[in-house]
Design a protein around this motif. Structure first.
Motif, PDB file in Angstrom:
ATOM      1  N   GLY A   1       0.805  -1.214   0.000  1.00  0.00           N
ATOM      2  CA  GLY A   1       0.000   0.000   0.000  1.00  0.00           C
ATOM      3  C   GLY A   1       0.838   1.264   0.000  1.00  0.00           C
ATOM      4  N   ILE A   2       1.926   1.251   0.765  1.00  0.00           N
ATOM      5  CA  ILE A   2       2.835   2.410   0.771  1.00  0.00           C
ATOM      6  C   ILE A   2       3.398   2.642  -0.619  1.00  0.00           C
ATOM      7  CG2 ILE A   2       5.116   3.188   1.564  1.00  0.00           C
ATOM      8  CD1 ILE A   2       4.429   1.966   4.298  1.00  0.00           C
ATOM      9  N   ASN A   3       3.809   1.572  -1.268  1.00  0.00           N
ATOM     10  CA  ASN A   3       4.358   1.716  -2.613  1.00  0.00           C
ATOM     11  C   ASN A   3       3.302   2.158  -3.622  1.00  0.00           C
ATOM     12  OD1 ASN A   3       7.215   1.235  -3.003  1.00  0.00           O
ATOM     13  ND2 ASN A   3       6.817  -0.672  -1.939  1.00  0.00           N
ATOM     14  N   ALA A   4       2.094   1.640  -3.503  1.00  0.00           N
ATOM     15  CA  ALA A   4       1.027   2.051  -4.417  1.00  0.00           C
ATOM     16  C   ALA A   4       0.701   3.526  -4.217  1.00  0.00           C
ATOM     17  CB  ALA A   4      -0.213   1.191  -4.193  1.00  0.00           C
ATOM     18  N   LEU A   5       0.661   3.968  -2.972  1.00  0.00           N
ATOM     19  CA  LEU A   5       0.382   5.370  -2.681  1.00  0.00           C
ATOM     20  C   LEU A   5       1.497   6.274  -3.209  1.00  0.00           C
ATOM     21  CD1 LEU A   5      -1.616   7.251  -1.217  1.00  0.00           C
ATOM     22  CD2 LEU A   5      -0.171   7.023   0.805  1.00  0.00           C
ATOM     23  N   LEU A   6       2.746   5.886  -2.983  1.00  0.00           N
ATOM     24  CA  LEU A   6       3.866   6.680  -3.496  1.00  0.00           C
ATOM     25  C   LEU A   6       3.888   6.707  -5.018  1.00  0.00           C
ATOM     26  CD1 LEU A   6       6.764   5.706  -1.073  1.00  0.00           C
ATOM     27  CD2 LEU A   6       5.638   7.925  -1.287  1.00  0.00           C
ATOM     28  N   LEU A   7       3.554   5.598  -5.636  1.00  0.00           N
ATOM     29  CA  LEU A   7       3.520   5.552  -7.094  1.00  0.00           C
ATOM     30  C   LEU A   7       2.416   6.450  -7.636  1.00  0.00           C
ATOM     31  CD1 LEU A   7       4.802   4.248  -9.569  1.00  0.00           C
ATOM     32  CD2 LEU A   7       3.136   2.403  -9.368  1.00  0.00           C
ATOM     33  N   HIS A   8       1.291   6.468  -6.960  1.00  0.00           N
ATOM     34  CA  HIS A   8       0.174   7.297  -7.402  1.00  0.00           C
ATOM     35  C   HIS A   8       0.447   8.783  -7.173  1.00  0.00           C
ATOM     36  CE1 HIS A   8      -3.901   8.449  -8.316  1.00  0.00           C
ATOM     37  NE2 HIS A   8      -3.998   9.070  -7.146  1.00  0.00           N
ATOM     38  N   LEU A   9       1.025   9.132  -6.014  1.00  0.00           N
ATOM     39  CA  LEU A   9       1.221  10.543  -5.679  1.00  0.00           C
ATOM     40  C   LEU A   9       2.475  11.145  -6.308  1.00  0.00           C
ATOM     41  CD1 LEU A   9       0.254  10.512  -1.894  1.00  0.00           C
ATOM     42  CD2 LEU A   9      -1.125  11.284  -3.837  1.00  0.00           C
ATOM     43  N   ASN A  10       3.583  10.428  -6.233  1.00  0.00           N
ATOM     44  CA  ASN A  10       4.867  11.004  -6.654  1.00  0.00           C
ATOM     45  C   ASN A  10       5.493  10.307  -7.846  1.00  0.00           C
ATOM     46  OD1 ASN A  10       4.679  12.738  -4.473  1.00  0.00           O
ATOM     47  ND2 ASN A  10       5.873  11.401  -3.140  1.00  0.00           N
TER      48      ASN A  10
ATOM     49  N   PHE B   1       9.481   1.985  -4.316  1.00  0.00           N
ATOM     50  CA  PHE B   1      10.654   1.307  -3.786  1.00  0.00           C
ATOM     51  C   PHE B   1      10.517  -0.182  -4.085  1.00  0.00           C
ATOM     52  CE2 PHE B   1      10.069   5.097  -1.190  1.00  0.00           C
ATOM     53  CZ  PHE B   1      11.317   5.689  -1.326  1.00  0.00           C
ATOM     54  N   PRO B   2      11.244  -0.666  -5.071  1.00  0.00           N
ATOM     55  CA  PRO B   2      11.080  -2.064  -5.487  1.00  0.00           C
ATOM     56  C   PRO B   2      11.352  -3.075  -4.375  1.00  0.00           C
ATOM     57  CG  PRO B   2      12.458  -0.872  -7.049  1.00  0.00           C
ATOM     58  CD  PRO B   2      12.214   0.034  -5.896  1.00  0.00           C
ATOM     59  N   LYS B   3      12.332  -2.828  -3.535  1.00  0.00           N
ATOM     60  CA  LYS B   3      12.658  -3.798  -2.489  1.00  0.00           C
ATOM     61  C   LYS B   3      11.543  -3.897  -1.455  1.00  0.00           C
ATOM     62  CE  LYS B   3      17.595  -3.307  -3.101  1.00  0.00           C
ATOM     63  NZ  LYS B   3      18.847  -2.798  -2.564  1.00  0.00           N
ATOM     64  N   ILE B   4      10.941  -2.761  -1.111  1.00  0.00           N
ATOM     65  CA  ILE B   4       9.826  -2.779  -0.166  1.00  0.00           C
ATOM     66  C   ILE B   4       8.619  -3.457  -0.803  1.00  0.00           C
ATOM     67  CG2 ILE B   4       8.196  -1.341   1.113  1.00  0.00           C
ATOM     68  CD1 ILE B   4      10.453   0.643   1.557  1.00  0.00           C
ATOM     69  N   PHE B   5       8.381  -3.199  -2.080  1.00  0.00           N
ATOM     70  CA  PHE B   5       7.282  -3.848  -2.785  1.00  0.00           C
ATOM     71  C   PHE B   5       7.454  -5.360  -2.806  1.00  0.00           C
ATOM     72  CE2 PHE B   5       5.829  -5.647  -6.859  1.00  0.00           C
ATOM     73  CZ  PHE B   5       4.470  -5.520  -6.672  1.00  0.00           C
ATOM     74  N   VAL B   6       8.647  -5.815  -3.107  1.00  0.00           N
ATOM     75  CA  VAL B   6       8.920  -7.253  -3.185  1.00  0.00           C
ATOM     76  C   VAL B   6       8.859  -7.892  -1.800  1.00  0.00           C
ATOM     77  CG1 VAL B   6      10.716  -8.922  -3.754  1.00  0.00           C
ATOM     78  CG2 VAL B   6      10.179  -7.088  -5.333  1.00  0.00           C
ATOM     79  N   LEU B   7       9.307  -7.188  -0.775  1.00  0.00           N
ATOM     80  CA  LEU B   7       9.202  -7.703   0.585  1.00  0.00           C
ATOM     81  C   LEU B   7       7.728  -7.866   0.972  1.00  0.00           C
ATOM     82  CD1 LEU B   7      10.781  -8.515   3.117  1.00  0.00           C
ATOM     83  CD2 LEU B   7      10.631  -6.143   3.853  1.00  0.00           C
ATOM     84  N   GLY B   8       6.898  -6.901   0.626  1.00  0.00           N
ATOM     85  CA  GLY B   8       5.466  -7.015   0.864  1.00  0.00           C
ATOM     86  C   GLY B   8       4.854  -8.163   0.085  1.00  0.00           C
ATOM     87  N   LEU B   9       5.319  -8.358  -1.126  1.00  0.00           N
ATOM     88  CA  LEU B   9       4.860  -9.473  -1.944  1.00  0.00           C
ATOM     89  C   LEU B   9       5.222 -10.811  -1.298  1.00  0.00           C
ATOM     90  CD1 LEU B   9       3.545 -10.115  -4.698  1.00  0.00           C
ATOM     91  CD2 LEU B   9       5.853 -10.183  -5.646  1.00  0.00           C
ATOM     92  N   ALA B  10       6.425 -10.915  -0.770  1.00  0.00           N
ATOM     93  CA  ALA B  10       6.862 -12.152  -0.107  1.00  0.00           C
ATOM     94  C   ALA B  10       6.025 -12.430   1.137  1.00  0.00           C
ATOM     95  CB  ALA B  10       8.343 -12.065   0.253  1.00  0.00           C
ATOM     96  N   PHE B  11       5.767 -11.412   1.947  1.00  0.00           N
ATOM     97  CA  PHE B  11       4.914 -11.594   3.127  1.00  0.00           C
ATOM     98  C   PHE B  11       3.501 -11.998   2.711  1.00  0.00           C
ATOM     99  CE2 PHE B  11       7.968  -9.086   5.712  1.00  0.00           C
ATOM    100  CZ  PHE B  11       8.004  -9.919   6.829  1.00  0.00           C
ATOM    101  N   GLY B  12       3.004 -11.410   1.645  1.00  0.00           N
ATOM    102  CA  GLY B  12       1.669 -11.741   1.165  1.00  0.00           C
ATOM    103  C   GLY B  12       1.558 -13.161   0.646  1.00  0.00           C
ATOM    104  N   ILE B  13       2.629 -13.675   0.064  1.00  0.00           N
ATOM    105  CA  ILE B  13       2.617 -15.044  -0.435  1.00  0.00           C
ATOM    106  C   ILE B  13       2.738 -16.044   0.709  1.00  0.00           C
ATOM    107  CG2 ILE B  13       3.895 -16.703  -1.850  1.00  0.00           C
ATOM    108  CD1 ILE B  13       4.603 -14.355  -3.701  1.00  0.00           C
ATOM    109  N   VAL B  14       3.467 -15.706   1.751  1.00  0.00           N
ATOM    110  CA  VAL B  14       3.660 -16.618   2.883  1.00  0.00           C
ATOM    111  C   VAL B  14       2.416 -16.691   3.765  1.00  0.00           C
ATOM    112  CG1 VAL B  14       4.950 -16.942   5.025  1.00  0.00           C
ATOM    113  CG2 VAL B  14       6.163 -16.447   2.930  1.00  0.00           C
TER     114      VAL B  14
END
Length: 111
Positions: free
Chosen positions: A28-37, A41-54
Protein backbone atom coordinates in the motif's frame (compact mmCIF):
# COMPACT_ATOMS: atom_id res chain seq x y z
CA UNK A 1 -27.49 -21.28 30.45
CA UNK A 2 -23.76 -21.03 30.66
CA UNK A 3 -21.66 -20.78 27.51
CA UNK A 4 -18.11 -21.95 27.32
CA UNK A 5 -15.98 -19.24 25.78
CA UNK A 6 -12.87 -21.41 25.72
CA UNK A 7 -11.95 -22.38 22.21
CA UNK A 8 -8.81 -23.61 20.56
CA UNK A 9 -6.39 -20.99 19.30
CA UNK A 10 -4.11 -21.55 16.34
CA UNK A 11 -1.00 -19.39 16.58
CA UNK A 12 -0.40 -19.88 12.86
CA UNK A 13 -3.61 -17.99 12.12
CA UNK A 14 -2.39 -15.12 14.28
CA UNK A 15 0.99 -15.02 12.53
CA UNK A 16 -0.65 -15.35 9.10
CA UNK A 17 -2.85 -12.34 9.86
CA UNK A 18 0.19 -10.33 11.02
CA UNK A 19 2.06 -11.23 7.80
CA UNK A 20 -0.96 -10.29 5.70
CA UNK A 21 -1.25 -6.90 7.40
CA UNK A 22 2.49 -6.28 6.88
CA UNK A 23 2.09 -7.17 3.20
CA UNK A 24 -0.85 -4.80 2.80
CA UNK A 25 1.03 -1.94 4.47
CA UNK A 26 4.21 -2.41 2.41
CA UNK A 27 2.42 -2.79 -0.94
CA UNK A 28 0.00 0.00 0.00
CA UNK A 29 2.84 2.41 0.77
CA UNK A 30 4.36 1.72 -2.61
CA UNK A 31 1.03 2.05 -4.42
CA UNK A 32 0.38 5.37 -2.68
CA UNK A 33 3.87 6.68 -3.50
CA UNK A 34 3.52 5.55 -7.09
CA UNK A 35 0.17 7.30 -7.40
CA UNK A 36 1.22 10.54 -5.68
CA UNK A 37 4.87 11.00 -6.65
CA UNK A 38 5.36 8.48 -9.47
CA UNK A 39 8.14 6.78 -7.49
CA UNK A 40 8.23 3.42 -5.76
CA UNK A 41 10.65 1.31 -3.79
CA UNK A 42 11.08 -2.06 -5.49
CA UNK A 43 12.66 -3.80 -2.49
CA UNK A 44 9.83 -2.78 -0.17
CA UNK A 45 7.28 -3.85 -2.78
CA UNK A 46 8.92 -7.25 -3.19
CA UNK A 47 9.20 -7.70 0.58
CA UNK A 48 5.47 -7.02 0.86
CA UNK A 49 4.86 -9.47 -1.94
CA UNK A 50 6.86 -12.15 -0.11
CA UNK A 51 4.91 -11.59 3.13
CA UNK A 52 1.67 -11.74 1.16
CA UNK A 53 2.62 -15.04 -0.43
CA UNK A 54 3.66 -16.62 2.88
CA UNK A 55 0.56 -15.60 4.85
CA UNK A 56 -1.95 -18.05 3.28
CA UNK A 57 0.15 -21.11 4.12
CA UNK A 58 -0.13 -20.20 7.80
CA UNK A 59 -3.91 -20.36 7.50
CA UNK A 60 -3.81 -23.71 5.70
CA UNK A 61 -1.20 -25.23 8.05
CA UNK A 62 -1.67 -23.31 11.34
CA UNK A 63 0.20 -25.62 13.68
CA UNK A 64 -1.16 -27.19 16.86
CA UNK A 65 -4.29 -25.87 18.52
CA UNK A 66 -3.80 -24.39 21.99
CA UNK A 67 -6.40 -23.65 24.63
CA UNK A 68 -5.23 -20.05 25.03
CA UNK A 69 -2.66 -17.66 23.59
CA UNK A 70 0.47 -17.76 25.71
CA UNK A 71 1.57 -14.63 27.53
CA UNK A 72 4.84 -13.03 26.61
CA UNK A 73 6.84 -12.66 23.44
CA UNK A 74 7.90 -16.27 22.93
CA UNK A 75 4.68 -17.50 21.35
CA UNK A 76 6.38 -17.95 17.97
CA UNK A 77 8.88 -20.38 19.56
CA UNK A 78 5.95 -22.31 21.00
CA UNK A 79 4.33 -22.28 17.55
CA UNK A 80 7.42 -23.86 15.99
CA UNK A 81 8.04 -26.44 18.72
CA UNK A 82 4.47 -27.74 18.91
CA UNK A 83 3.67 -27.75 15.19
CA UNK A 84 3.54 -31.09 13.38
CA UNK A 85 6.41 -31.94 11.06
CA UNK A 86 4.24 -31.55 7.94
CA UNK A 87 3.28 -28.00 8.94
CA UNK A 88 6.89 -27.00 9.57
CA UNK A 89 7.98 -28.56 6.28
CA UNK A 90 5.27 -26.66 4.41
CA UNK A 91 6.21 -23.39 6.12
CA UNK A 92 9.86 -23.81 5.11
CA UNK A 93 9.02 -24.87 1.56
CA UNK A 94 6.50 -22.09 0.99
CA UNK A 95 8.86 -19.48 2.46
CA UNK A 96 11.64 -20.55 0.09
CA UNK A 97 9.22 -20.45 -2.84
CA UNK A 98 7.99 -16.97 -1.89
CA UNK A 99 11.52 -15.62 -1.50
CA UNK A 100 12.58 -17.06 -4.85
CA UNK A 101 9.48 -15.62 -6.50
CA UNK A 102 10.12 -12.22 -4.89
CA UNK A 103 13.73 -12.19 -6.08
CA UNK A 104 12.56 -13.18 -9.58
CA UNK A 105 10.08 -10.28 -9.59
CA UNK A 106 12.72 -7.89 -8.25
CA UNK A 107 15.12 -8.82 -11.04
CA UNK A 108 12.41 -8.10 -13.60
CA UNK A 109 11.52 -4.63 -12.27
CA UNK A 110 12.96 -1.69 -14.11
CA UNK A 111 15.20 0.63 -12.09
Amino acid sequence: METNKNHDVFLGHRLGLIFFIIALVLVGINALLLHLNEIYFPKIFVLGLAFGIVSPILFIFPGTALEKIPKGRDWYILLWKQAPFLHRAMWITWTIISILFAVFVLMGLEP
